[in-house]
Write a protein that holds these residues in place. Structure first.
Motif, PDB file in Angstrom:
ATOM      1  N   ALA G  83       0.856  -1.187   0.000  1.00 13.69           N
ATOM      2  CA  ALA G  83       0.000   0.000   0.000  1.00 13.69           C
ATOM      3  C   ALA G  83       0.893   1.238   0.000  1.00 13.69           C
ATOM      4  CB  ALA G  83      -0.884  -0.015   1.242  1.00 13.69           C
ATOM      5  N   LEU G  84       0.572   2.209  -0.834  1.00 13.57           N
ATOM      6  CA  LEU G  84       1.390   3.422  -0.956  1.00 13.57           C
ATOM      7  C   LEU G  84       0.656   4.628  -0.371  1.00 13.57           C
ATOM      8  CD1 LEU G  84       2.578   2.961  -4.665  1.00 13.57           C
ATOM      9  CD2 LEU G  84       3.914   2.521  -2.601  1.00 13.57           C
ATOM     10  N   ALA G  85       1.371   5.414   0.413  1.00 10.91           N
ATOM     11  CA  ALA G  85       0.813   6.663   0.939  1.00 10.91           C
ATOM     12  C   ALA G  85       1.392   7.824   0.146  1.00 10.91           C
ATOM     13  CB  ALA G  85       1.148   6.804   2.422  1.00 10.91           C
ATOM     14  N   THR G  86       0.675   8.928   0.138  1.00 11.97           N
ATOM     15  CA  THR G  86       1.167  10.119  -0.557  1.00 11.97           C
ATOM     16  C   THR G  86       2.379  10.676   0.186  1.00 11.97           C
ATOM     17  OG1 THR G  86      -1.093  10.598  -1.214  1.00 11.97           O
ATOM     18  CG2 THR G  86       0.488  12.396  -1.412  1.00 11.97           C
ATOM     19  N   HIS G  87       3.452  10.986  -0.550  1.00 16.24           N
ATOM     20  CA  HIS G  87       4.636  11.566   0.070  1.00 16.24           C
ATOM     21  C   HIS G  87       4.397  13.058   0.308  1.00 16.24           C
ATOM     22  CE1 HIS G  87       8.819  12.841   0.647  1.00 16.24           C
ATOM     23  NE2 HIS G  87       9.063  11.573   0.927  1.00 16.24           N
ATOM     24  N   PRO G  88       4.863  13.588   1.446  1.00 12.58           N
ATOM     25  CA  PRO G  88       4.632  15.030   1.730  1.00 12.58           C
ATOM     26  C   PRO G  88       5.052  15.925   0.567  1.00 12.58           C
ATOM     27  CG  PRO G  88       5.676  13.949   3.619  1.00 12.58           C
ATOM     28  CD  PRO G  88       5.568  12.916   2.541  1.00 12.58           C
ATOM     29  N   GLN G  89       6.133  15.565  -0.126  1.00  7.99           N
ATOM     30  CA  GLN G  89       6.589  16.423  -1.233  1.00  7.99           C
ATOM     31  C   GLN G  89       5.602  16.432  -2.402  1.00  7.99           C
ATOM     32  OE1 GLN G  89      10.558  15.542  -2.563  1.00  7.99           O
ATOM     33  NE2 GLN G  89      11.451  15.703  -0.523  1.00  7.99           N
ATOM     34  N   GLU G  90       4.714  15.442  -2.470  1.00 11.48           N
ATOM     35  CA  GLU G  90       3.760  15.361  -3.583  1.00 11.48           C
ATOM     36  C   GLU G  90       2.468  16.114  -3.262  1.00 11.48           C
ATOM     37  OE1 GLU G  90       4.337  13.846  -6.482  1.00 11.48           O
ATOM     38  OE2 GLU G  90       6.204  12.806  -5.989  1.00 11.48           O
ATOM     39  N   LYS G  91       2.313  16.499  -1.999  1.00  4.51           N
ATOM     40  CA  LYS G  91       1.053  17.182  -1.627  1.00  4.51           C
ATOM     41  C   LYS G  91       1.069  18.605  -2.144  1.00  4.51           C
ATOM     42  CE  LYS G  91       0.036  14.333   2.392  1.00  4.51           C
ATOM     43  NZ  LYS G  91       0.521  14.069   3.760  1.00  4.51           N
ATOM     44  N   LYS G  92      -0.061  19.026  -2.641  1.00  5.15           N
ATOM     45  CA  LYS G  92      -0.172  20.401  -3.184  1.00  5.15           C
ATOM     46  C   LYS G  92      -0.262  21.368  -2.002  1.00  5.15           C
ATOM     47  CE  LYS G  92      -0.699  17.623  -6.345  1.00  5.15           C
ATOM     48  NZ  LYS G  92      -0.006  17.140  -7.439  1.00  5.15           N
TER      49      LYS G  92
ATOM     50  N   TRP I  44       6.715   8.073  -3.218  1.00  5.26           N
ATOM     51  CA  TRP I  44       5.608   7.613  -2.384  1.00  5.26           C
ATOM     52  C   TRP I  44       6.155   7.327  -0.987  1.00  5.26           C
ATOM     53  CZ3 TRP I  44       6.417   5.686  -7.320  1.00  5.26           C
ATOM     54  CH2 TRP I  44       5.388   5.870  -8.247  1.00  5.26           C
ATOM     55  N   ARG I  45       5.311   7.480   0.017  1.00  7.22           N
ATOM     56  CA  ARG I  45       5.701   7.084   1.363  1.00  7.22           C
ATOM     57  C   ARG I  45       5.139   5.688   1.614  1.00  7.22           C
ATOM     58  NH1 ARG I  45       7.635   9.379   5.669  1.00  7.22           N
ATOM     59  NH2 ARG I  45       7.314  11.561   5.197  1.00  7.22           N
ATOM     60  N   LEU I  46       5.927   4.837   2.271  1.00  7.51           N
ATOM     61  CA  LEU I  46       5.401   3.552   2.722  1.00  7.51           C
ATOM     62  C   LEU I  46       4.807   3.788   4.104  1.00  7.51           C
ATOM     63  CD1 LEU I  46       8.231   1.202   1.465  1.00  7.51           C
ATOM     64  CD2 LEU I  46       5.850   1.175   0.723  1.00  7.51           C
ATOM     65  N   PRO I  47       3.513   3.450   4.327  1.00 11.53           N
ATOM     66  CA  PRO I  47       2.861   3.805   5.589  1.00 11.53           C
ATOM     67  C   PRO I  47       3.574   3.186   6.793  1.00 11.53           C
ATOM     68  CG  PRO I  47       1.532   2.228   4.340  1.00 11.53           C
ATOM     69  CD  PRO I  47       2.618   2.694   3.430  1.00 11.53           C
ATOM     70  N   GLY I  48       3.793   4.005   7.822  1.00  8.54           N
ATOM     71  CA  GLY I  48       4.404   3.539   9.058  1.00  8.54           C
ATOM     72  C   GLY I  48       5.914   3.488   9.024  1.00  8.54           C
ATOM     73  N   LYS I  49       6.513   3.831   7.859  1.00  8.32           N
ATOM     74  CA  LYS I  49       7.965   3.737   7.695  1.00  8.32           C
ATOM     75  C   LYS I  49       8.597   5.141   7.683  1.00  8.32           C
ATOM     76  CE  LYS I  49       8.412  -0.747   6.766  1.00  8.32           C
ATOM     77  NZ  LYS I  49       9.193  -1.633   7.619  1.00  8.32           N
ATOM     78  N   ARG I  50       9.873   5.209   8.014  1.00  3.23           N
ATOM     79  CA  ARG I  50      10.666   6.424   7.793  1.00  3.23           C
ATOM     80  C   ARG I  50      11.379   6.251   6.445  1.00  3.23           C
ATOM     81  NH1 ARG I  50      10.135   5.590  12.822  1.00  3.23           N
ATOM     82  NH2 ARG I  50      11.549   3.822  12.778  1.00  3.23           N
ATOM     83  N   GLY I  51      10.599   6.241   5.390  1.00  2.00           N
ATOM     84  CA  GLY I  51      11.169   6.042   4.066  1.00  2.00           C
ATOM     85  C   GLY I  51      10.061   5.811   3.074  1.00  2.00           C
TER      86      GLY I  51
END
Lengths: 92, 92, 92, 92, 92, 92, 92, 92, 92, 92
Positions: G83-92, I44-51
């Protein structure tokens, strides 16, 4: 009974050069005693590693542990032990 | 000397139900002989697995191998053996 | 130069008992030739496994491969090779 | 219900010899209490390791955790727990 | 006592579509019985996998094994069981 | 959508007992808020471990990450997240 | 919500060339439908592998599983989903 | 751009000796073409293995995959590819 | 050529909050430059990870390494790089 | 005889920038000597890593170990060595 012991040493970065040398000397002395006692049979170095592989002979795993734990560098050593059985081809 | 033996069995899909049952019966018979001889001490099942963990006692790894290989299901069994040493708290 | 070779054999379930026995005999014969030639130094069995560990001596990895591949059971054998260096304590 | 617990201890290099000895003593005392209570059944040492394997008996995983966490060396111990089922051969 | 069971099924390629469907139906029936008995609490599917994760409740690991082995697809299922303890935050 | 989160905490040896206790209290407070919000569904402890398994519910992985990262102990926690799909047997 | 799906296919050796080609064609057709539906975003091949990596977008893990399982080659495919979360750098 | 490719071949037991020999010959012919084209730079055998390591040069991963997949033994080969960057010491 | 880069950051516990914030800001600035240059495509951020996971585009592995090493947090980042080939379905 | 050596360096966070630069310079000098001696054949960097892969040539594993251990950064380097055999296609 024979045992194959894979070992890797990792001394802390804070240990002085003198302490390292002192440990190396007494480690060798203890190893020589274990060789003389017929417990440590042979050591090999694994190339590029701070460790290697040893062939040991001891009555059982308790005696092997006592021998390994008597080495001065035991606190900084990670051992992996495998019990060895005689191969049919080696039997007389 | 004690050994901890983790085992997992995997019989081929082509083996008949009858053959499986025949094997289960003679496996149990041989295990009972090994118990009577003081070599097989105890078996546990790992829940959900086709295998488990056994506590064995044998003079050395060669005798342990001979006992394990004498079990009828040995050809379909994956064993992982660990040599056990006596813990200081267990010493009298 | 010495090499430590971990091996595990896994013959197909469809192989007949006769073929297995024939292979065992010629495997042993070839191993004896390699021992006589000073290439195969010693074999140990790992308890509970269909395989073991061998100590080999060969001029280089190519000669070692040729020796291992000359064994009749090579097509059913998974080998893992480690190059061994002389340990400082073993040097004269 | 029985549990097999593999444990490995790793005290920080900065811990004094006195503190280590003090911990060893109270660890043993607590272990003896757990043995007397029928929770800790047996410990084995794995040769060459700073740890080993224990056989425990507890009503459930919560009671097992409480017992393990009551040991003074728990903060420096890595435990791996396996729930054990009764093997059919052990059933009366 | 609760258990988390990760499972992966792998039926042989030679199994007919009819047999697969028959197994799916009786697997579901048995699972429903285990739910009604309060042993199988919940199942999740892992996306993209032929398997998933189940939350089970059983008096001990022996009862859990009996429940898992009673499922018609047990011979084609690889289970990994973890014993669960109550988290302090869940205690009343 | 549900997620299974495996977590393991490892606070540095240099952290004081007071700081540990303060963290434990505010960790619990934040967890209670996440439960009240319907995001944290249930926690289990893995016996013998400094960690456990949590069942979470969040609209997507981004919301799950924000919830996990809002916990005071997040900097000392190693999380492993698995996305869960509804099992066919759970569908109405 | 986005998912990264690593996949590896392994068709049985007994499958005919015609059947393989038929599967390839209908696999591509179904993939094109999933692209048109905005579920399959992009595929990459991992060099030297019979598989690759896909970027998928689905409301939740259940919808993702349904999409993956609708592919004709699903029975011969091993998927690993993250599962992929949105990276802070990608947020508008 | 250079790539390091680790490969392991595993032909099915049912393949005839003739077919194996035919494959070996055409595999070598195709490899020679790839060498002449400057794509396959060098091959090494890993001792005791049915496989080895290759150094390849290709404009990108797509061209590398096309080269690897053009080898007649590709369907029976497991490749692991690593992209190689120029080491600072190698720069002129 | 595209690359998939999995990254995990682990800053030392001794790093001050100010230093962490300063690094976060200049990391973002450098990442924005790499995006503007068409090298960093998406994170992308992996949820719960520092990466997380990044999609990169670079002429070759050397240019990719230079881009990754130009990020201020490179000394505290563990990267795993996979070279990506174009999937046949993506070809025009 | 050729060896493939995978290496990863990890200098302690407490090492000063000056010491790092001094080490880099003398590491390069020693590497150049080993190249001139025909022992170090080629180095590649693995993108995104603090390390890479080297191709070495040495009479045996003992000579290889001596060469690797003579590098100033050896105490902070993790090496993994593979012995390489000549591939049949490379034989004249």
């Amino acid at each position: 009974m024979e045992f194959l012991v894979r070992f890797e040493t990792s001394q802390p970065a804070t240990m002085s050069v003198d302490e390292r040398e002192r440990l190396r000397v007494i480690e060798r002395e203890r190893a020589m005693e274990l060789r003389a006692a017929g417990i440590l049979i042979k050591l090999w170095r694994l190339p590029g590693k701070r460790g290697g592989i040893g062939l040991w002979e001891a009555p059982d795993a308790t005696a092997l542990h006592d021998a390994l734990a008597s080495l001065p560098m035991f606190p900084w050593t990670e051992n992996t032990v495998e019990a060895l059985a005689t191969h049919p081809q080696e039997k007389k």
